[in-house]
Enzyme design. Structure first.
Site, short mmCIF file in Angstrom:
data_model
loop_
_atom_site.label_atom_id
_atom_site.label_comp_id
_atom_site.label_asym_id
_atom_site.label_seq_id
_atom_site.Cartn_x
_atom_site.Cartn_y
_atom_site.Cartn_z
N CYS A 1 0.85 -1.19 0.00
CA CYS A 1 0.00 0.00 0.00
C CYS A 1 0.89 1.25 0.00
CB CYS A 1 -0.90 0.01 1.23
SG CYS A 1 -1.97 1.47 1.35
N THR B 1 -0.60 4.44 0.14
CA THR B 1 -1.49 5.54 0.51
C THR B 1 -0.76 6.62 1.29
OG1 THR B 1 -3.46 4.15 0.49
CG2 THR B 1 -3.56 6.14 1.84
#
Length: 329
Positions: A198, A200
């Site tokens: 991830c 993000t």
């Protein structure tokens, strides 16, 4: 901007302190728990409370089969269809060696069907629930659990599936977690930006150190009648032990389960290719393209081949049992 100067911790920032223990051997430790007092569902879960993540190369039917034998759970990929299920259940290998009446029931008790918020995801879930009513758990998985529409989305699912155990997330703060529980979820999934594939935090600047998120949320979640699933950030078995020590009820694993023989959907799949579900690759593979207004928040990695997933699970469970003997748990 309001800045919180109190320390925030990831799993790598702490260690569990040993104490006097009456346990002489790992064999004395039972990792199985029974959960039967959900806020909304009358069902129960009896398992080792570790879930394989509903990532496409993790939440496969082959992974679910192996984990069900060992007492663990799997949130199946939200891209698995009714035909995928039927082909798997009626394959020559499974009919001849696995799916007896007993093992079939155990398998269905150990899986969750997953959905996102897209119309095609919802349609697929309803088809799965109609075809396989034995499955008692639904995982509603979105990247941003703070959208105002998400709470209504959960409430609508609760109306349609009154008795099912509903997992929903992801969030990293108590206020929104309790709103998710009050809207109809039994288990809230905690973690933003902590997954191994991830990005993000890098792309958006948004996230929260995983251990602190669990520590700070667990009391509120339990007080509002919910259960907490720590999702992301575990790199070694000791991290799972720390998540449980922080009072997580369940732990979800992605990257730690990647690269195994069972991380495939069909014979042409590469088990060593592992990707985040918000990556360009995932969106192009499963939805045909990426919308021009968004960016990738995941990456594709190649991991080492790890052989059978059962060997890794035994190592993980052995590590957690050993942690329990150190802290008399």
């Amino acid at each position: 901007m309001i800045i919180d100067y109190t320390p925030k911790l990831d799993f790598c920032d702490v260690l569990l302190v040993p104490c006097y223990s009456e346990l002489d051997s790992r064999s004395q430790v039972s990792l199985v728990r029974t959960f039967n007092n959900f806020k909304w569902s009358p069902y129960k879960i009896n398992c080792i409370p570790i879930f394989a993540a509903n990532m496409h190369k993790i939440g496969t039917l082959k992974v679910a089969k192996e984990l069900s034998k060992l007492g663990l759970m799997t949130c199946l990929s939200k891209h698995i269809s009714v035909s995928d299920m039927n082909n798997f259940l009626h394959s020559e290998e499974n009919l001849s060696s696995f799916f007896s009446a007993e093992t079939s029931g155990k398998f269905f008790d150990s899986i969750a069907f997953s959905t996102g918020s897209k119309e095609e995801d919802i349609s697929r879930l309803f088809s799965l629930m109609t075809a396989f009513p034995q499955v008692k758990i639904i995982c509603i998985d979105v990247a941003n659990g703070y959208r105002s529409s998400f709470l209504k989305f959960i409430a609508d699912f609760r109306k349609d599936f009154k008795d099912h155990i509903i997992i929903a997330g992801n969030v990293v703060t108590s206020d929104q977690a309790c709103k998710i529980i009050d809207s109809g979820a039994d288990i809230v999934k905690v973690g933003i930006g902590s997954g191994s594939v991830c990005s993000t935090r890098n792309v958006t600047g948004v996230g929260y150190p995983q251990l602190s998120a669990v520590l700070e949320m667990q009391e509120s979640v339990h007080n509002c009648g919910g259960f907490l699933m720590s999702d992301g950030g575990c790199q070694v078995p000791g991290d799972i032990a720390k998540a449980f020590a922080a009072n997580a009820d369940f732990v979800m694993l992605g990257g730690m389960l990647s690269g195994h023989n069972e991380c495939v959907h069909e014979g042409t799949d590469d088990p060593c290719s592992f990707y985040g579900m918000s990556s360009y690759h995932a969106m192009e593979t499963h939805y045909g393209s990426i919308a021009e207004y968004r960016s990738s928040e995941g990456k594709v990695v190649t991991v080492s081949a790890k052989g059978s997933i059962s060997n890794t699970i035994q190592e993980i469970l052995g590590g957690i049992r050993s942690a329990c003997t150190y802290i008399n748990c």
